[in-house]
Design an enzyme around this catalytic site. Structure first.
Site, PDB file in Angstrom:
ATOM      1  N   ARG A   1       0.846  -1.189   0.000  1.00 60.43           N
ATOM      2  CA  ARG A   1       0.000   0.000   0.000  1.00 60.43           C
ATOM      3  C   ARG A   1       0.888   1.249   0.000  1.00 60.43           C
ATOM      4  O   ARG A   1       1.968   1.257   0.609  1.00 60.43           O
ATOM      5  CB  ARG A   1      -0.832  -0.034   1.286  1.00 60.43           C
ATOM      6  CG  ARG A   1      -1.820   1.111   1.475  1.00 60.43           C
ATOM      7  CD  ARG A   1      -2.957   1.006   0.549  1.00 60.43           C
ATOM      8  NE  ARG A   1      -4.110   1.792   0.987  1.00 60.43           N
ATOM      9  CZ  ARG A   1      -5.113   2.115   0.180  1.00 60.43           C
ATOM     10  NH1 ARG A   1      -5.083   1.756  -1.083  1.00 60.43           N
ATOM     11  NH2 ARG A   1      -6.147   2.783   0.619  1.00 60.43           N
TER      12      ARG A   1
ATOM     13  N   THR B   1      -9.976   0.409  -9.367  1.00 63.64           N
ATOM     14  CA  THR B   1      -8.917  -0.445  -8.843  1.00 63.64           C
ATOM     15  C   THR B   1      -8.913  -1.607  -9.809  1.00 63.64           C
ATOM     16  O   THR B   1      -9.734  -1.652 -10.715  1.00 63.64           O
ATOM     17  CB  THR B   1      -9.307  -0.829  -7.387  1.00 63.64           C
ATOM     18  OG1 THR B   1      -9.304   0.343  -6.584  1.00 63.64           O
ATOM     19  CG2 THR B   1      -8.429  -1.877  -6.771  1.00 63.64           C
TER      20      THR B   1
ATOM     21  N   THR C   1      -4.114  -0.633  -7.203  1.00 59.54           N
ATOM     22  CA  THR C   1      -4.902   0.568  -7.516  1.00 59.54           C
ATOM     23  C   THR C   1      -4.075   1.828  -7.606  1.00 59.54           C
ATOM     24  O   THR C   1      -2.970   1.914  -7.052  1.00 59.54           O
ATOM     25  CB  THR C   1      -5.989   0.761  -6.423  1.00 59.54           C
ATOM     26  OG1 THR C   1      -6.893   1.774  -6.830  1.00 59.54           O
ATOM     27  CG2 THR C   1      -5.405   1.150  -5.084  1.00 59.54           C
TER      28      THR C   1
ATOM     29  N   ASN D   1      -6.193   4.418  -6.919  1.00 59.07           N
ATOM     30  CA  ASN D   1      -7.354   4.982  -6.245  1.00 59.07           C
ATOM     31  C   ASN D   1      -8.390   5.367  -7.292  1.00 59.07           C
ATOM     32  O   ASN D   1      -9.044   4.496  -7.821  1.00 59.07           O
ATOM     33  CB  ASN D   1      -6.998   6.143  -5.316  1.00 59.07           C
ATOM     34  CG  ASN D   1      -8.153   6.424  -4.359  1.00 59.07           C
ATOM     35  OD1 ASN D   1      -9.072   5.610  -4.242  1.00 59.07           O
ATOM     36  ND2 ASN D   1      -8.124   7.548  -3.681  1.00 59.07           N
TER      37      ASN D   1
ATOM     38  N   ASP E   1      -7.701   8.392   0.499  1.00 62.03           N
ATOM     39  CA  ASP E   1      -8.266   7.297   1.302  1.00 62.03           C
ATOM     40  C   ASP E   1      -8.064   7.526   2.802  1.00 62.03           C
ATOM     41  O   ASP E   1      -8.592   6.774   3.626  1.00 62.03           O
ATOM     42  CB  ASP E   1      -7.662   5.950   0.888  1.00 62.03           C
ATOM     43  CG  ASP E   1      -8.496   5.262  -0.195  1.00 62.03           C
ATOM     44  OD1 ASP E   1      -9.609   5.737  -0.491  1.00 62.03           O
ATOM     45  OD2 ASP E   1      -8.036   4.249  -0.740  1.00 62.03           O
TER      46      ASP E   1
ATOM     47  N   SER F   1      -7.793   0.873   3.427  1.00 59.61           N
ATOM     48  CA  SER F   1      -8.258   0.401   2.118  1.00 59.61           C
ATOM     49  C   SER F   1      -9.438  -0.557   2.292  1.00 59.61           C
ATOM     50  O   SER F   1      -9.677  -1.069   3.387  1.00 59.61           O
ATOM     51  CB  SER F   1      -7.099  -0.337   1.438  1.00 59.61           C
ATOM     52  OG  SER F   1      -7.545  -0.995   0.287  1.00 59.61           O
ATOM     53  N   SER F   2     -10.141  -0.790   1.205  1.00 55.99           N
ATOM     54  CA  SER F   2     -11.184  -1.828   1.209  1.00 55.99           C
ATOM     55  C   SER F   2     -10.785  -3.023   0.351  1.00 55.99           C
ATOM     56  O   SER F   2     -11.582  -3.949   0.152  1.00 55.99           O
ATOM     57  CB  SER F   2     -12.494  -1.269   0.643  1.00 55.99           C
ATOM     58  OG  SER F   2     -12.991  -0.268   1.473  1.00 55.99           O
TER      59      SER F   2
ATOM     60  N   GLY G   1     -13.742  -1.737  -6.861  1.00 56.02           N
ATOM     61  CA  GLY G   1     -15.085  -1.274  -6.485  1.00 56.02           C
ATOM     62  C   GLY G   1     -15.145  -0.505  -5.185  1.00 56.02           C
ATOM     63  O   GLY G   1     -16.226  -0.384  -4.601  1.00 56.02           O
ATOM     64  N   GLY G   2     -14.006   0.007  -4.696  1.00 51.07           N
ATOM     65  CA  GLY G   2     -14.022   0.821  -3.477  1.00 51.07           C
ATOM     66  C   GLY G   2     -14.704   0.082  -2.346  1.00 51.07           C
ATOM     67  O   GLY G   2     -14.427  -1.100  -2.095  1.00 51.07           O
TER      68      GLY G   2
HETATM   69  N1  GLY Z   1      -8.437   3.107  -3.079  1.00 45.90           N
HETATM   70  C1  GLY Z   1      -9.476   2.217  -2.764  1.00 45.90           C
HETATM   71  C2  GLY Z   1      -9.134   1.266  -1.672  1.00 45.90           C
HETATM   72  O1  GLY Z   1      -7.975   1.087  -1.383  1.00 45.90           O
HETATM   73  O2  GLY Z   1     -10.010   0.703  -1.069  1.00 45.90           O
END
Ligand code: GLY
Length: 568
Positions: free
Chosen positions: A104, A377, A395, A397, A419, A448-449, A469-470
């Site tokens: 990340r 992403t 990603t 973002n 984020d 993050s998701s 998909g966030g």
């Molecule tokens: N940028 C979207 C995530 O990391 O969830």
């Protein structure tokens, strides 16, 4: 900045409406995906899957193919594939060992908690979204090197040669991609102050060559990871950002390390799930939802039946409320993981759920926080001929990240700083907020998701999957696993099936438009649910691989993108 804000809003709204009119395009009716005997790569682009699969065929393993696929996506899927972003990988070796890698992005050393606030402590629109201050220290190159050097078999030059060829010779633009380049072109020009490689009215069928990216990759082959973090590439990148007023330094790049993490592992009925740990919320949130729904007989309720939708939505509502409040970078905040995933805690969370009536989100503990994340992403899944599996989500973002395209290096830079919670408790322009746990600090990783996930059954690999998909990533992964496990679907059916999503706030169930019957929607509304079919033209773009009962592999490549499975 005001002009840019207006332009950004127009493009954003336009894209949402436009996507809506594209519904049902390319809907695949296949019930079974690609079947192969030994190995497979499923990714967002045919070129990337092809290169990853060729690396496997050459004798490379899943970690060699990971490096190849990830770098190939940076060439031919530049809206999310990247060198200037970050990601997460979960793996399972053929002997059953599992692990997770966190690459990340992190906040630069000069970042500060209030860096996106004005003198009245209001969030300055777009500051964390567009341009140089939105950029987190990229982790992707460190991530692919870390994984490949620990587990890979081939040399970096063997792996990256086909990617360099792809960048030099070019790839053919798809219709979806051409639309995207053209839709974003006005923002590219506004943010970069000039046209970029992807400007100039691209059409489906055009070939795009990225010679500068080929040169960057060539230097990386010669000098390894250090080229990106300490070498000429690092200097070009820092000069480029500094000239624009950015804060990332050579020290930031030199200090960047990918980190091996303990994945989140949990049982659901008779399957074992291995997913991403913080700083992604994916694994914990998925575990919470699955454990909350475990006592119920979903199979009997039926796929996408009113009771299934109620149950999943209520569990999702409760898990997302916890997610917002408790989760952040584990190196900076203490996360009560054991409690959040404990049976007693989760049983109590569902105590006030009833099939008679929706629980309003205002009555669910940790209130009044809304968040929506970017939907851009990309995910790829790989199983190699040795039985190893990797699940990777990566990603920038937003679509094309900060929109900053470093022409000399040939890649976009992320806007992952968005984020973080710019101001805890206050939504930013996208409604993205969080609590103190996800506030900005130097060198901290933003929450993050992303939910790269692997599923085991009877001690063997069953599935590897994930999606962009966030905030909808977690619930898309959830529904795909349930589609296979509870509703006996093939991998392709599980990926293709209509999806819905609840994230606590805003207090509505998002549904893919025109995929659920009016009768079902009316029944849900009668029980107090608000249904929103406009917010998301599609929910997730899942790519997965299933090990079938006879030991073969079935790919699930999502019709919602240009995704493709290739293998042998
Ligand atoms: N940028 C979207 C995530 O990391 O969830």
């Amino acid at each position: 900045m005001k002009k840019l804000l207006i332009l950004f809003c127009i493009v954003f709204v336009f894209l949402n409406c436009k996507n809506n009119s594209e519904k049902n395009v390319n809907l695949k009716t296949n019930t079974v995906g690609l079947i192969t005997e030994k190995a497979m790569v499923v990714s967002a682009r045919v070129e990337a899957s092809r290169i990853g699969s060729a690396i496997l065929q050459k004798g490379g393993n899943a970690f060699d193919a990971m490096m190849a696929t990830e770098m190939a996506l940076a060439v031919c899927y530049p809206s999310a594939g990247n060198l200037g972003g970050g990601g997460f990988m979960v793996y399972r070796m053929s002997n059953g060992d599992v692990g997770a890698l966190d690459y990340r992005e992190k906040a630069p050393l000069a970042a500060s908690k209030n860096m996106y606030l004005d003198s009245l402590e209001n969030v300055i629109p777009l500051k964390s979204i567009l341009g140089e201050l939105a950029v987190g220290v990229p982790g992707t190159v460190a991530g692919v090197f870390e994984a490949q050097q620990k587990f890979g078999k081939l040399s970096v030059s063997e792996i990256l040669q086909p990617v360099i060829e792809l960048a030099k010779n070019g790839y053919v633009v798809t219709k979806k991609q051409a639309n995207r380049f053209n839709d974003y072109d006005s923002i590219f020009r506004a943010v970069n102050g000039k046209e970029v490689l992807y400007s100039k009215n691209k059409k489906a069928g055009d070939t795009i060559k990225n010679i500068q990216l080929a040169k960057t990759l060539q230097r990386i082959v010669l000098n390894g990871k250090d080229e990106f973090y300490k070498g000429e590439t690092a200097k070009i990148l820092v000069d480029y950002l500094s000239e624009r007023g950015g804060i990332m330094t050579l020290e930031d790049l030199a200090k960047y390390e990918a980190i091996w993490r303990e994945p989140i592992s949990f049982k659901y009925k008779n399957i074992n799930i291995i997913s991403m740990s913080p700083p992604s919320s994916g694994g914990i949130c998925l575990a919470q939802i699955m454990k909350m729904i475990e006592p119920y007989n979903l199979k009997e309720f039926g796929h996408n039946s009113i009771k299934s939708i109620q149950l999943l939505s209520e569990a999702e509502r409760r898990a997302y409320a916890d997610r917002n409040y408790f989760l952040g970078d584990p190196d900076f905040v203490q996360i009560p993981t054991d409690t959040l995933m404990s049976d007693t805690y989760l049983f109590n969370r569902m105590r006030n759920f009833s099939f008679e009536k929706a629980t309003p989100s205002s009555e669910v503990f940790h209130g009044n926080i809304e968040f929506v994340e970017s939907e851009e992403t990309t995910h790829y899944s790989i199983v190699d001929q040795f039985g190893n599996a990797v699940s990777v989500t990566t990603t920038l973002n937003n679509t094309f990240g900060s929109q900053l395209f470093c022409s000399e290096l040939g890649f976009f830079l992320n806007n992952e700083m968005d984020d973080f919670s710019s101001k805890p408790g206050v939504p930013n322009m996208f409604g993205l907020t969080g609590a103190e746990a996800n506030s900005i600090a130097p060198e901290k990783r933003m929450l993050s998701s992303m939910t790269p996930t692997i599923v085991e059954k009877d001690g063997k690999l069953l599935m590897t999957l994930g999606t962009p998909g966030g905030s909808t990533i977690i619930t898309s992964v959830l529904q795909t696993i349930l589609n296979v496990e509870e509703f006996d679907m093939t991998m392709q059916e599980a990926v293709s099936a209509p999806r819905f999503h609840h994230q606590w706030l805003p207090d509505y169930i998002r549904m893919e438009p025109n995929k659920f019957s009016k009768k079902l929607i009316r029944q849900l509304e009668a029980k107090g649910y608000t249904i929103n079919e406009k917010r998301s033209p599609v929910i997730g773009i899942v790519d997965g691989i299933l090990v079938t009962d006879d030991g073969k592999l079935e790919g699930g490549a999502d019709w919602r993108g240009d995704d493709t499975a290739i293998g042998f």
